[in-house]
Design an enzyme around this catalytic site. Structure first.
Site, PDB file in Angstrom:
ATOM      1  N   LYS A 277      96.903  38.689  63.250  1.00  0.00           N
ATOM      2  CA  LYS A 277      97.768  37.763  62.521  1.00  0.00           C
ATOM      3  C   LYS A 277      97.596  36.342  63.058  1.00  0.00           C
ATOM      4  O   LYS A 277      97.224  36.163  64.214  1.00  0.00           O
ATOM      5  CB  LYS A 277      99.240  38.168  62.728  1.00  0.00           C
ATOM      6  CG  LYS A 277      99.676  39.415  61.988  1.00  0.00           C
ATOM      7  CD  LYS A 277     101.139  39.701  62.248  1.00  0.00           C
ATOM      8  CE  LYS A 277     101.596  40.965  61.524  1.00  0.00           C
ATOM      9  NZ  LYS A 277     101.523  40.889  60.062  1.00  0.00           N
ATOM     10  N   ARG A 351     102.306  51.762  57.283  1.00  0.00           N
ATOM     11  CA  ARG A 351     102.140  52.901  56.369  1.00  0.00           C
ATOM     12  C   ARG A 351     101.395  54.048  57.035  1.00  0.00           C
ATOM     13  O   ARG A 351     101.586  55.211  56.678  1.00  0.00           O
ATOM     14  CB  ARG A 351     101.445  52.420  55.080  1.00  0.00           C
ATOM     15  CG  ARG A 351     100.057  51.886  55.284  1.00  0.00           C
ATOM     16  CD  ARG A 351      99.577  51.008  54.126  1.00  0.00           C
ATOM     17  NE  ARG A 351     100.222  49.688  54.111  1.00  0.00           N
ATOM     18  CZ  ARG A 351     100.004  48.758  53.188  1.00  0.00           C
ATOM     19  NH1 ARG A 351      99.166  49.002  52.183  1.00  0.00           N
ATOM     20  NH2 ARG A 351     100.618  47.588  53.242  1.00  0.00           N
TER      21      ARG A 351
HETATM   22  N1  BES Z   1     104.927  44.113  59.755  1.00  0.00           N
HETATM   23  C1  BES Z   1     104.188  43.536  58.709  1.00  0.00           C
HETATM   24  C2  BES Z   1     105.047  43.099  57.519  1.00  0.00           C
HETATM   25  C3  BES Z   1     106.068  42.037  57.785  1.00  0.00           C
HETATM   26  C4  BES Z   1     105.767  40.698  57.604  1.00  0.00           C
HETATM   27  C5  BES Z   1     107.350  42.370  58.164  1.00  0.00           C
HETATM   28  C6  BES Z   1     106.715  39.733  57.832  1.00  0.00           C
HETATM   29  C7  BES Z   1     108.307  41.399  58.388  1.00  0.00           C
HETATM   30  C8  BES Z   1     107.990  40.075  58.227  1.00  0.00           C
HETATM   31  C9  BES Z   1     103.146  44.546  58.194  1.00  0.00           C
HETATM   32  O1  BES Z   1     102.642  45.412  59.142  1.00  0.00           O
HETATM   33  C10 BES Z   1     101.996  43.753  57.666  1.00  0.00           C
HETATM   34  O2  BES Z   1     101.344  43.112  58.444  1.00  0.00           O
HETATM   35  N2  BES Z   1     101.764  43.832  56.362  1.00  0.00           N
HETATM   36  C11 BES Z   1     100.703  43.146  55.739  1.00  0.00           C
HETATM   37  C12 BES Z   1      99.990  44.123  54.834  1.00  0.00           C
HETATM   38  C13 BES Z   1      98.653  43.634  54.329  1.00  0.00           C
HETATM   39  C14 BES Z   1      97.674  43.505  55.464  1.00  0.00           C
HETATM   40  C15 BES Z   1      98.148  44.612  53.295  1.00  0.00           C
HETATM   41  C16 BES Z   1     101.318  41.996  54.946  1.00  0.00           C
HETATM   42  O3  BES Z   1     102.406  42.153  54.410  1.00  0.00           O
HETATM   43  O4  BES Z   1     100.703  40.947  54.892  1.00  0.00           O
HETATM   44 MN    MN Z   2     100.988  44.642  60.182  1.00  0.00          MN
END
Ligand code: BES
Ligand code: MN
Ligand code: ZN
Length: 501
Positions: A277, A351
């Site tokens: 990230k 997931r």
């Molecule tokens: N934990 C994150 C989602 C999230 C983002 C929760 C901001 C709370 C606040 C999750 O694991 C994630 O990174 N999701 C990605 C999925 C994508 C890579 C398909 C996302 O939402 O960008």
């Molecule tokens: Mn994630």
């Protein structure tokens, strides 16, 4: 971690001195104690209210120091608005609003005369809800503050609440306090930094529910390998901290009755892994175990109030780190169910954890229903903001029950679609399924992914709580980063629909 030093209930009376809280409705009418305080003549109060522009609106307050004609040293008048329209959740909010006003006024001890103009305006449940709202309002995450803030309240507040039916209120309080404590536990877990709350420490916190009579089982890496949970283990393999699967069981229902099941995403920190990230805001990912925290919180609530239900909570606890041993994009793993998953983005890790936790829960417990909670996607925040969780369900009845529970508690849910067309997006030529469907409909394709791990005949709900779990707007009952979202919602779902009376 609270600005409440002591909270107790007593009989209704008109104190001769000290700080007193009393209530008026939208007609500026108060109860017997308020009238007593003014020796039966509340003209001075009406005058002060008129000057201050206070008209008894719900959750508004009027702070009177040395009020003319009254015996109290200081009187905080709280507006109830239209009393006949007040719901239980309004009383939670009223308790929070009142405590907020007391904190601002730097009060250290107070007597609250909890009554309306008519006897019976405040039911025992309302009174307990009011006190529970105070507890939520009082929560502060200040465990790491080594110095007292200069402008904070001088000390924690001692509160006595005077009620008309003391015995009934005390009984209602056992249940409402259990729920409030569950919310506070969830908040604490979410607020705690990941250096102090890894998978092992989180599992230890879950295991503390044993004191309330819950049965606890903690699985380590070895056991999970034996169960072939390679979707969950793949996420964890980049971390030096080992994963855990924590199982909490509360058996308050009929012997042999199918349990209700809650499954939580417990990513103690989500760096994104190799698909790392951006640095900005990454610290928020200490809250990526908000789903697991809600599950522990609701299991706490059910056990502490001795709910007449069989319930099981299962949480997958891992840390998602980039490392020489971390999972790569392109890797293909086999989940416990036997389904093969192509990992296209290691940041779509929640997931993967849930896939195995869900399958395990169904295999082991054959639950009446399973609800999973997860801070799963940024996409759901784009769609719904922080005011509602996204709800996905393969059953209309439970979806409607959750909507009603959301309306009753203020922990809102909004139903999102599932369909074959969305499901197609996560097909891949290289395996049974891929772990991301790209940017469009990101929360929906995540839900479709989870549904591939739901067995024929299982009633299933997925709550994407990425929006409401943390960082939302401050409210009368939540001044902290973590909200504890989900605990009240699920407790209410159970008490309204699944509990033997
Ligand atoms: N934990 C994150 C989602 C999230 C983002 C929760 C901001 C709370 C606040 C999750 O694991 C994630 O990174 N999701 C990605 C999925 C994508 C890579 C398909 C996302 O939402 O960008
Ligand atoms: Mn994630
Ligand atoms: Zn995540």
């Amino acid at each position: 971690m609270t600005s409440l030093k002591k909270l107790s209930f007593g009989k209704l009376s008109a104190p001769k001195d000290g700080v007193v809280v009393a209530f008026v409705d939208s007609d500026m009418a108060g109860g017997a104690v308020l009238n007593d305080l003014f020796g039966g003549d509340t003209k001075a109060l009406a005058k002060a209210a008129g000057i201050a522009g206070f008209s008894g609106k719900k959750s508004s307050t009027l702070d009177l120091i040395a009020p003319a004609g009254a015996s109290a040293d200081r009187l905080l008048v709280v507006g109830l608005g239209k009393v006949a329209e007040l719901k239980e959740n309004d009383w939670w909010n009223l308790g929070g609003a009142m405590l907020g006003a007391l904190e601002k006024a730097k009060v250290s001890a107070v007597y609250v005369a909890l009554e309306g103009a008519d006897a019976g305006a405040v039911s025992p449940t309302d009174a307990a809800a009011f006190a529970a709202g105070m507890k939520l309002r009082a929560y502060k995450f200040d465990a790491y503050k080594t110095r007292k803030e200069e402008d904070g309240p001088k000390s924690a507040i001692v509160v006595q609440i005077g009620v008309s039916d003391l015995k009934a209120v005390k009984k209602a309080w056992t249940a409402q306090e259990a729920i409030a404590d569950g919310v506070l536990l969830a908040r604490d877990l979410v607020d705690l930094p990941a250096n102090d709350l890894g998978p092992v420490e989180f599992a230890e916190r879950a295991a503390e529910l044993e004191k309330l009579g819950a049965e606890i089982e903690i699985l380590g890496e070895k056991e999970m390998k034996k169960l072939k949970m390679f979707a969950l283990l793949g996420v964890s393999q980049g971390s030096v901290r080992p994963p855990r699967l924590a199982i909490m069981r509360w058996n308050g229902g009929k012997k042999g009755a199918k349990p209700v099941a809650f499954v939580g995403k417990g990513v103690v920190f989500d760096t994104g892994g190799i698909s790392i990230k951006p640095a900005g805001g990454m610290e928020e990912m200490k809250g990526d175990m908000g789903g697991a925290a809600a599950v522990v919180g609701v299991m706490h609530a059910l056990a502490a109030r001795k709910a007449k239900v069989n319930a099981v909570g299962v949480i997958g606890l891992v840390e998602n780190m980039p490392d020489g041993n971390a999972q790569r994009p392109g890797d293909i793993v086999t989940a416990m169910s036997g389904t093969t998953i192509e990992i296209l983005n290691t940041d779509a890790e929640g997931r993967l954890v849930l896939a195995d936790a869900l399958w395990y829960t169904q295999e082991k417990y054959k639950p009446a229903f399973v609800i999973d909670l997860a801070t799963l996607t940024g996409a759901i925040i784009v769609a719904l903001g922080q005011q509602n969780a996204g709800l996905y369900a393969n059953d209309d009845t439970i979806a409607d029950q959750l909507k009603a529970a959301g309306d009753a508690t203020g922990e809102g849910v909004w139903r999102m679609p599932l369909s074959k067309e969305y499901d197609k997006i996560i097909d891949t030529p290289n395996a049974d399924v891929k772990n991301t469907g790209g940017r469009w409909a990101g929360s929906i394709t995540a839900a479709q992914f989870l549904q591939r791990f739901v067995q024929e005949g299982t009633t299933w709900v997925h709550l994407d709580i990425a929006g409401p779990a943390f960082g939302g707007p401050k409210t009368d009952i939540c001044q902290s980063w973590a909200s504890g979202y989900g605990v009240r919602l699920l407790d209410r779902l159970v008490s309204d629909n699944y509990e033997g009376k």
